[in-house]
Scaffold this motif. Structure first.
Motif, PDB file in Angstrom:
ATOM      1  N   ALA A 112      51.023  46.876  39.025  1.00 21.08           N
ATOM      2  CA  ALA A 112      51.244  47.213  40.435  1.00 21.08           C
ATOM      3  C   ALA A 112      50.499  48.502  40.781  1.00 21.08           C
ATOM      4  CB  ALA A 112      52.737  47.361  40.710  1.00 21.08           C
ATOM      5  N   ALA A 113      50.570  49.499  39.882  1.00 21.56           N
ATOM      6  CA  ALA A 113      49.911  50.769  40.155  1.00 21.56           C
ATOM      7  C   ALA A 113      48.407  50.579  40.273  1.00 21.56           C
ATOM      8  CB  ALA A 113      50.235  51.770  39.050  1.00 21.56           C
ATOM      9  N   LYS A 114      47.852  49.742  39.408  1.00 22.84           N
ATOM     10  CA  LYS A 114      46.398  49.537  39.455  1.00 22.84           C
ATOM     11  C   LYS A 114      45.983  48.836  40.746  1.00 22.84           C
ATOM     12  CE  LYS A 114      45.835  49.669  34.515  1.00 22.84           C
ATOM     13  NZ  LYS A 114      45.647  51.141  34.617  1.00 22.84           N
ATOM     14  N   ILE A 115      46.796  47.857  41.170  1.00 23.60           N
ATOM     15  CA  ILE A 115      46.494  47.182  42.439  1.00 23.60           C
ATOM     16  C   ILE A 115      46.568  48.187  43.590  1.00 23.60           C
ATOM     17  CG2 ILE A 115      47.306  45.444  44.094  1.00 23.60           C
ATOM     18  CD1 ILE A 115      48.292  43.795  41.709  1.00 23.60           C
ATOM     19  N   ILE A 116      47.623  49.023  43.567  1.00 25.73           N
ATOM     20  CA  ILE A 116      47.803  50.012  44.634  1.00 25.73           C
ATOM     21  C   ILE A 116      46.615  50.961  44.691  1.00 25.73           C
ATOM     22  CG2 ILE A 116      49.167  52.019  45.353  1.00 25.73           C
ATOM     23  CD1 ILE A 116      51.620  50.597  44.092  1.00 25.73           C
ATOM     24  N   LEU A 117      46.240  51.515  43.527  1.00 30.04           N
ATOM     25  CA  LEU A 117      45.165  52.504  43.535  1.00 30.04           C
ATOM     26  C   LEU A 117      43.841  51.868  43.918  1.00 30.04           C
ATOM     27  CD1 LEU A 117      46.197  54.653  40.472  1.00 30.04           C
ATOM     28  CD2 LEU A 117      46.378  55.206  42.897  1.00 30.04           C
ATOM     29  N   GLY A 118      43.603  50.652  43.425  1.00 29.02           N
ATOM     30  CA  GLY A 118      42.385  49.947  43.810  1.00 29.02           C
ATOM     31  C   GLY A 118      42.356  49.725  45.313  1.00 29.02           C
ATOM     32  N   ALA A 119      43.473  49.240  45.855  1.00 29.98           N
ATOM     33  CA  ALA A 119      43.547  48.956  47.288  1.00 29.98           C
ATOM     34  C   ALA A 119      43.431  50.241  48.100  1.00 29.98           C
ATOM     35  CB  ALA A 119      44.860  48.242  47.611  1.00 29.98           C
ATOM     36  N   ALA A 120      44.038  51.340  47.584  1.00 28.83           N
ATOM     37  CA  ALA A 120      43.977  52.606  48.308  1.00 28.83           C
ATOM     38  C   ALA A 120      42.535  53.108  48.380  1.00 28.83           C
ATOM     39  CB  ALA A 120      44.883  53.641  47.649  1.00 28.83           C
ATOM     40  N   VAL A 121      41.789  52.898  47.291  1.00 34.81           N
ATOM     41  CA  VAL A 121      40.377  53.282  47.315  1.00 34.81           C
ATOM     42  C   VAL A 121      39.630  52.425  48.334  1.00 34.81           C
ATOM     43  CG1 VAL A 121      38.238  53.317  45.985  1.00 34.81           C
ATOM     44  CG2 VAL A 121      40.361  54.150  44.958  1.00 34.81           C
ATOM     45  N   PHE A 122      39.855  51.108  48.278  1.00 38.14           N
ATOM     46  CA  PHE A 122      39.182  50.231  49.239  1.00 38.14           C
ATOM     47  C   PHE A 122      39.533  50.629  50.676  1.00 38.14           C
ATOM     48  CE2 PHE A 122      39.077  46.952  45.707  1.00 38.14           C
ATOM     49  CZ  PHE A 122      37.699  46.981  45.574  1.00 38.14           C
ATOM     50  N   ASP A 123      40.806  50.918  50.928  1.00 36.74           N
ATOM     51  CA  ASP A 123      41.140  51.163  52.336  1.00 36.74           C
ATOM     52  C   ASP A 123      40.758  52.568  52.808  1.00 36.74           C
ATOM     53  OD1 ASP A 123      43.350  52.821  51.959  1.00 36.74           O
ATOM     54  OD2 ASP A 123      44.805  51.423  52.805  1.00 36.74           O
ATOM     55  N   ASP A 124      40.506  53.485  51.868  1.00 32.02           N
ATOM     56  CA  ASP A 124      39.859  54.735  52.269  1.00 32.02           C
ATOM     57  C   ASP A 124      38.458  54.432  52.782  1.00 32.02           C
ATOM     58  OD1 ASP A 124      41.731  56.677  51.984  1.00 32.02           O
ATOM     59  OD2 ASP A 124      40.977  57.500  50.116  1.00 32.02           O
ATOM     60  N   ILE A 125      37.772  53.561  52.055  1.00 36.30           N
ATOM     61  CA  ILE A 125      36.419  53.181  52.480  1.00 36.30           C
ATOM     62  C   ILE A 125      36.483  52.501  53.845  1.00 36.30           C
ATOM     63  CG2 ILE A 125      34.433  51.730  51.903  1.00 36.30           C
ATOM     64  CD1 ILE A 125      35.140  52.194  48.927  1.00 36.30           C
ATOM     65  N   LEU A 126      37.417  51.547  53.981  1.00 34.40           N
ATOM     66  CA  LEU A 126      37.574  50.869  55.271  1.00 34.40           C
ATOM     67  C   LEU A 126      37.981  51.851  56.367  1.00 34.40           C
ATOM     68  CD1 LEU A 126      39.395  47.619  54.068  1.00 34.40           C
ATOM     69  CD2 LEU A 126      37.014  47.854  54.791  1.00 34.40           C
TER      70      LEU A 126
END
Lengths: 404, 404
Positions: free
Chosen positions: A148-162
């Protein structure tokens, strides 16, 4: 070396560091996340409340470096292969978590009759999850290694970009000119190339540099190189219109495979332990509790509620196949907004596109999501704090302290 | 979080860090001390030469913290019992090394017909050995554990204290008023009590706090506590009229006995690796090569020569019983002047007591002693770089890297 204000500066550092840590320790003793205490120390002692500590510009700079090392440390603990493994899931979570808050926020403010520019800006500020807050909370919970943490951090990085892409668009809209689609296209392409390069090519470059680094005469050459690349990629990120912390995150990621061998993580953590409290204190000190009228508070309550619900639901849905508990963890983990939201609001204010009231709404929304999410996360992770094998870093720390 | 100048600030950090380390690595490859390279990077790229990097005030603040952590790290490696063991020797070295340069410097400038206030200030700037430079050079040579190094560091701490006392006296003289003997007496008493307290009482307090610290919930509580006390004692030192770095040194000293157990040294080193280059770069960037006339250069050459000869001879004599080679190491190790000299000159300039030319003389003297001493030290330590058993820190580092 010291200038006239040197004594004041040191006193300021001392006061902020000690107060942040005292508040943090009190929170930890109450089984609350320490990071909340550090932020609240800034709220209560800062310039808008008791005025005991009014941070200078130099401390602001230190806080900025603190944010960079925070993300660098997170990157060091994120192996590129693992980010690739959760990449598609994270991307789905990120996209859903960008669209939902924006639509709900924009819809509500438009219904309230706010000017459209202001609505767009506030909605844009609701987009990006704070990688910094989330990472710190997950790290405090020893949960960084869970899926879950890895999904969150990955998604958080993506949505910073977005989030950065959306910021570029709304800035273009707000300046009244036409939206420069070409410019947006270039920005998107740059951001995606940057991420792709760092995940797939960067680690290979570090592997290639390894013999040279180990032959260098400078003491601690691998750490020096990692620090230099951390600063360099932070600068590079700002040059292509992204937040500096995204560059720092990728710098950590690039070195993640060699972090255990070169002993990078515990030493980056040490730099972090010193600098991060300044970042969280400063974040808290920006919150002005006094300027909130009743209508601001109502708007803030609704926007905060929408910000939470939209992220929890939209981010949990794409990962329902992971089980409802895991999905809820992801949704809640994506809730806190932080530095990017504040940046968006600040830019809007500087461009005279949003009012002081709208600015206050964003600040409250940031604070509320930041305050609630860690509590909920702690609850959700309460029964299996160590459900993953310890990371190499943990092992190393344990071995070292048992040797010491 | 970032303000308008955030990008510039990061770029500045990146440029300074990389240039300092590149110069340092080139020097190391040439078997010269890396610290010289870092200072020269500041000279050549700084505002007075190529102007490639003009450090902002925020970077100046970072450099100040760098100096503090430099001395904190040195303190961590200085066990109080060992300082006590070399204490009387160090004190004799320090007193001799304070009297000789002051008398010679004041005599020469008076003979040259300079105003007496100016002569007193320049002579006062010749007093204090730079603990920072010396410690870094000895650390680079892996010589911190030799007896000569301990005498040097002990004496350098003592003569910083004496330097501060002399500064108070000359400031009193220069303001034209009477010398306030009572005030000087109070300052001396404060400084001595501070040192006494830190060496004899401080370590016991830390021992007493140990169970409490290990029960704290905050991550890395011992490191946090050590950092807080480092900042606190730096502030305390400035409050009683001493340099902040002396407080930082004593903070390290107080924790030295527990540094191996709590893994403090490698982590303080990590913070140091990041911050120290800014300190040395900034020190170099203050040197204005262009403003030096022929008469300034002659004065500077003579004063530099006197500064070197007086320290080497006066500091070697009290330790001749240690053998001529050890005595010479101590004498040469006491030669470099640094931050205290620059502070004294700056205060003189701000009080309009010394001229720009006299200021330049002090700067050159600082640079020359800083540049020559490391070379000589490296030569003197060339044949037995590892003549002492490894410190606990070294052992820990080796164990850690062999595990990693």
């Amino acid at each position: 070396m010291p200038h006239a204000s040197a004594d004041t500066f040191l006193l300021e550092l001392f006061a902020i560091f000690v107060w942040a840590k005292v508040f943090g320790e009190v929170f930890e003793q109450l089984s609350l996340p320490g990071v909340l205490g550090e932020i609240l120390a800034g709220v209560f002692l800062g310039p808008h409340a008791t005025r005991l500590v009014v941070p200078s510009e130099s401390v602001g700079s230190l806080a900025e470096i603190g944010a960079i090392f925070l993300l660098f440390t997170v990157g060091l603990e994120t192996r590129p292969m693992e980010l690739i493994r959760v990449g598609r899931t994270s991307l789905r979570v990120a996209v859903a978590g960008v669209v939902a808050p924006f639509v709900l926020g924009f819809g509500y403010l438009t219904l309230r009759g706010e000017p459209s520019h202001e609505s767009i800006f506030v909605a844009a500020a609701m987009i990006a999850t704070s990688v910094g807050i989330t990472a710190r909370v997950l790290s405090d919970l020893d949960a960084l290694n869970t899926r879950a943490a890895k999904i969150i951090l990955g998604a958080a990085v993506f949505d910073d970009i977005l989030g950065m892409v959306v910021l570029t668009v709304v800035t273009g809209v707000a300046t009244g000119g036409k939206v420069h689609w070409l410019h947006i296209g270039v920005l998107i392409a740059e951001a995606l190339s940057f991420a792709f390069f760092m995940i797939f090519i960067g680690p290979r470059i570090v592997r290639g540099m390894r013999p040279g680094v180990e032959r260098m005469s400078t003491h601690d050459a691998p750490l020096i190189l990692a620090l230099a690349i951390c600063l360099g990629l932070s600068v590079a990120a700002t040059k292509i219109g992204m937040a500096a912390i995204i560059g720092a995150f990728f710098a950590g990621l690039v070195f993640a495979d060699y972090a255990p061998e070169w002993g990078l993580a515990p030493r980056a953590h040490a730099i972090n332990e010193f600098l991060a409290p300044f970042f969280f204190f400063i974040m808290g000190s920006r919150l002005d509790l006094a300027m909130f009228s009743r209508s601001v508070l109502i708007d803030a309550a609704v926007i905060s509620g929408l910000a939470i619900i939209s992220k929890v639901v939209a981010c949990a849905l794409p990962v329902l196949n992971e089980g409802p508990k895991s999905a809820l963890r992801v949704g809640v983990g994506m809730t806190p907004r932080g530095e990017v939201a504040l940046i968006v609001a600040l830019i809007g204010l500087q461009m005279n596109v949003i009012s002081q009231q709208a600015y206050a709404v964003v600040i409250i929304m940031t604070a509320v999501t930041t305050l609630i999410s860690p509590l909920a996360l702690r609850y959700l992770f309460r029964d299996e704090p160590h459900d993953a094998p310890p990371s190499p870093v943990d092992t190393e720390e344990v071995q070292r302290s048992s040797l010491g």
